[in-house]
Design an enzyme around this catalytic site. Structure first.
Site, PDB file in Angstrom:
ATOM      1  N   CYS A 141      89.149  41.620  30.784  1.00 51.63           N
ATOM      2  CA  CYS A 141      88.919  43.048  31.019  1.00 51.63           C
ATOM      3  C   CYS A 141      87.513  43.191  31.589  1.00 51.63           C
ATOM      4  O   CYS A 141      86.592  42.507  31.127  1.00 51.63           O
ATOM      5  CB  CYS A 141      89.037  43.817  29.699  1.00 51.63           C
ATOM      6  SG  CYS A 141      88.593  45.568  29.844  1.00 51.63           S
ATOM      7  N   THR A 142      87.376  44.071  32.564  1.00 45.32           N
ATOM      8  CA  THR A 142      86.075  44.214  33.230  1.00 45.32           C
ATOM      9  C   THR A 142      84.954  44.646  32.277  1.00 45.32           C
ATOM     10  O   THR A 142      83.787  44.381  32.546  1.00 45.32           O
ATOM     11  CB  THR A 142      86.161  45.282  34.342  1.00 45.32           C
ATOM     12  OG1 THR A 142      86.812  46.437  33.807  1.00 45.32           O
ATOM     13  CG2 THR A 142      86.917  44.764  35.541  1.00 45.32           C
ATOM     14  N   HIS A 143      85.307  45.343  31.200  1.00 45.57           N
ATOM     15  CA  HIS A 143      84.270  45.842  30.293  1.00 45.57           C
ATOM     16  C   HIS A 143      83.767  44.777  29.316  1.00 45.57           C
ATOM     17  O   HIS A 143      82.667  44.904  28.776  1.00 45.57           O
ATOM     18  CB  HIS A 143      84.813  47.016  29.476  1.00 45.57           C
ATOM     19  CG  HIS A 143      84.921  48.291  30.239  1.00 45.57           C
ATOM     20  ND1 HIS A 143      85.649  48.399  31.404  1.00 45.57           N
ATOM     21  CD2 HIS A 143      84.379  49.520  30.022  1.00 45.57           C
ATOM     22  CE1 HIS A 143      85.567  49.644  31.850  1.00 45.57           C
ATOM     23  NE2 HIS A 143      84.794  50.332  31.024  1.00 45.57           N
ATOM     24  N   ASP A 178      88.167  48.949  40.838  1.00 44.05           N
ATOM     25  CA  ASP A 178      88.383  48.871  39.390  1.00 44.05           C
ATOM     26  C   ASP A 178      88.731  50.278  38.918  1.00 44.05           C
ATOM     27  O   ASP A 178      88.555  51.254  39.660  1.00 44.05           O
ATOM     28  CB  ASP A 178      87.106  48.363  38.696  1.00 44.05           C
ATOM     29  CG  ASP A 178      87.281  48.239  37.188  1.00 44.05           C
ATOM     30  OD1 ASP A 178      88.403  47.908  36.741  1.00 44.05           O
ATOM     31  OD2 ASP A 178      86.314  48.480  36.445  1.00 44.05           O
ATOM     32  N   SER A 179      89.188  50.368  37.680  1.00 41.47           N
ATOM     33  CA  SER A 179      89.458  51.689  37.121  1.00 41.47           C
ATOM     34  C   SER A 179      88.157  52.466  36.893  1.00 41.47           C
ATOM     35  O   SER A 179      88.193  53.674  36.726  1.00 41.47           O
ATOM     36  CB  SER A 179      90.203  51.541  35.795  1.00 41.47           C
ATOM     37  OG  SER A 179      89.456  50.730  34.914  1.00 41.47           O
ATOM     38  N   GLU A 190      82.055  52.297  27.200  1.00 40.86           N
ATOM     39  CA  GLU A 190      81.923  53.582  27.903  1.00 40.86           C
ATOM     40  C   GLU A 190      80.912  54.487  27.201  1.00 40.86           C
ATOM     41  O   GLU A 190      80.249  55.309  27.827  1.00 40.86           O
ATOM     42  CB  GLU A 190      83.280  54.298  27.961  1.00 40.86           C
ATOM     43  CG  GLU A 190      84.303  53.614  28.839  1.00 40.86           C
ATOM     44  CD  GLU A 190      84.046  53.843  30.323  1.00 40.86           C
ATOM     45  OE1 GLU A 190      83.691  54.972  30.687  1.00 40.86           O
ATOM     46  OE2 GLU A 190      84.182  52.876  31.089  1.00 40.86           O
ATOM     47  N   TYR A 246      92.732  52.713  32.633  1.00 35.61           N
ATOM     48  CA  TYR A 246      94.078  52.311  33.035  1.00 35.61           C
ATOM     49  C   TYR A 246      94.781  51.582  31.875  1.00 35.61           C
ATOM     50  O   TYR A 246      95.996  51.532  31.816  1.00 35.61           O
ATOM     51  CB  TYR A 246      94.026  51.333  34.222  1.00 35.61           C
ATOM     52  CG  TYR A 246      93.706  51.929  35.582  1.00 35.61           C
ATOM     53  CD1 TYR A 246      93.259  53.241  35.732  1.00 35.61           C
ATOM     54  CD2 TYR A 246      93.849  51.146  36.718  1.00 35.61           C
ATOM     55  CE1 TYR A 246      92.960  53.744  37.006  1.00 35.61           C
ATOM     56  CE2 TYR A 246      93.558  51.646  37.989  1.00 35.61           C
ATOM     57  CZ  TYR A 246      93.113  52.944  38.119  1.00 35.61           C
ATOM     58  OH  TYR A 246      92.815  53.439  39.378  1.00 35.61           O
ATOM     59  N   GLY A 247      93.959  50.991  31.008  1.00 41.38           N
ATOM     60  CA  GLY A 247      94.498  50.069  29.999  1.00 41.38           C
ATOM     61  C   GLY A 247      95.373  50.680  28.923  1.00 41.38           C
ATOM     62  O   GLY A 247      96.011  49.965  28.155  1.00 41.38           O
ATOM     63  N   CYS A 283      90.061  45.053  38.501  1.00 44.34           N
ATOM     64  CA  CYS A 283      90.598  45.586  37.247  1.00 44.34           C
ATOM     65  C   CYS A 283      91.688  44.649  36.713  1.00 44.34           C
ATOM     66  O   CYS A 283      92.695  44.401  37.384  1.00 44.34           O
ATOM     67  CB  CYS A 283      91.178  46.968  37.517  1.00 44.34           C
ATOM     68  SG  CYS A 283      91.910  47.728  36.070  1.00 44.34           S
ATOM     69  N   ASN A 284      91.483  44.148  35.506  1.00 41.10           N
ATOM     70  CA  ASN A 284      92.477  43.251  34.907  1.00 41.10           C
ATOM     71  C   ASN A 284      93.803  43.965  34.695  1.00 41.10           C
ATOM     72  O   ASN A 284      94.869  43.383  34.890  1.00 41.10           O
ATOM     73  CB  ASN A 284      91.985  42.731  33.561  1.00 41.10           C
ATOM     74  CG  ASN A 284      90.943  41.649  33.703  1.00 41.10           C
ATOM     75  OD1 ASN A 284      91.232  40.474  33.569  1.00 41.10           O
ATOM     76  ND2 ASN A 284      89.715  42.040  34.001  1.00 41.10           N
ATOM     77  N   THR A 285      93.744  45.227  34.281  1.00 48.93           N
ATOM     78  CA  THR A 285      94.980  45.961  34.011  1.00 48.93           C
ATOM     79  C   THR A 285      95.773  46.133  35.309  1.00 48.93           C
ATOM     80  O   THR A 285      96.997  45.908  35.333  1.00 48.93           O
ATOM     81  CB  THR A 285      94.665  47.328  33.373  1.00 48.93           C
ATOM     82  OG1 THR A 285      93.868  47.117  32.198  1.00 48.93           O
ATOM     83  CG2 THR A 285      95.924  48.054  32.990  1.00 48.93           C
TER      84      THR A 285
HETATM   85  N1  DGL Z   1      89.155  47.954  34.171  1.00 54.21           N
HETATM   86  C1  DGL Z   1      90.036  47.799  33.024  1.00 54.21           C
HETATM   87  C2  DGL Z   1      90.471  46.327  32.925  1.00 54.21           C
HETATM   88  O1  DGL Z   1      89.805  45.443  33.429  1.00 54.21           O
HETATM   89  C3  DGL Z   1      89.380  48.221  31.743  1.00 54.21           C
HETATM   90  C4  DGL Z   1      89.182  49.702  31.604  1.00 54.21           C
HETATM   91  C5  DGL Z   1      90.483  50.468  31.620  1.00 54.21           C
HETATM   92  O2  DGL Z   1      91.208  50.480  30.607  1.00 54.21           O
HETATM   93  O3  DGL Z   1      90.765  51.035  32.658  1.00 54.21           O
HETATM   94  O4  DGL Z   1      91.474  46.065  32.310  1.00 54.21           O
END
Ligand code: DGL
Length: 226
Positions: free
Chosen positions: A185-187, A10-11, A152, A42-43, A73-75
């Site tokens: 999104c993971t968050h 993941d990011s 975060e 990453y987003g 990571c979804n992004t």
């Molecule tokens: N891990 C990213 C996602 O799932 C979220 C955090 C980011 O923006 O990197 O999209």
């Protein structure tokens, strides 16, 4: 089960929620996790940058000789899955398609909403994955850029700032007849309580990470049966 691990990246640390689901479903599997905390988020980044970061991160994990790689990571899944699948010598499973499939199944034709980072929503990946399953599915795509920095910062669902932000982004969904919301999104699972409370009990929430863990389980079962 083979001795080689499942690699997950993941990011940042949000992808550990996917690891939690994997551990519940596949307690005997070894898992190697990499969170790119030096370069999160990453987003907010461009596609070429996300592709480069995803390839570097997945490439780093190859030293552990994984049986497969999960792009938690979804992004990265939304912007770089094709590149990852082409470049990696092992199967790569992303989170977008599993989340999209589950959402369509639950929506039963009613409108569904996808929440994600700016990059994920701008990529149109969820929309494409949903329409590939059900071309007539009504979809509302909603970027929620403040959710990641709030998480975060350690803010949780009970925080007034979180509640205000959730209301600002998602307040309109209630009047649009949305029945299913995808946490793309993971968050976002960390804000699930505030999101669920705002949307009310009639709206079902899909956690793409949980759905992806089920796909990993099926993938390994199919492989074992060969
Ligand atoms: N891990 C990213 C996602 O799932 C979220 C955090 C980011 O923006 O990197 O999209």
């Amino acid at each position: 089960m083979s001795d080689s691990p499942i690699a997950v990246f993941d990011s940042g640390l949000g992808g550990l929620s996917v690891v939690r689901h994997l551990r519940q479903l596949l307690p005997r599997e070894e898992i190697v996790y990499f969170g790119d905390t030096a370069r999160v988020p990453y987003g907010t980044k461009s596609q070429p940058t996300v592709v480069q970061f995803a390839l570097e991160t997945a490439g780093f994990l190859l030293q552990f000789d994984p049986k497969l790689i999960v792009a938690a990571c979804n992004t990265a899944s939304a912007l770089a899955l094709d590149e990852l699948m082409q470049a990696m010598p092992v199967p790569v499973i992303g989170v977008v398609e599993p989340g999209a499939r589950a959402a369509v199944r639950l929506a039963g034709g009613a409108p569904l909403a996808v929440l994600g980072t700016e990059a994920t929503i701008a990529s149109g990946s969820y929309l494409r994955a949903i329409r590939a399953v059900e071309p007539a599915q009504p979809v509302i795509s909603k970027a929620c850029p403040l959710f990641v920095p709030l998480v975060e910062e350690g803010r949780h669902s009970g925080d007034p700032l979180v509640r205000m932000t959730v209301e600002t982004y998602l307040g309109g969904l209630r009047s649009q007849g949305v029945r299913v919301v995808v946490l793309g999104c993971t968050h976002y699972p960390l804000l699930r309580e505030a999101i669920a409370e705002l949307l009310g009990p009639d709206v079902q929430i899909v956690d793409s990470g949980r759905e992806t863990s089920l796909v990993v389980q099926q993938h390994l079962a199919a492989r074992a049966a060969l």
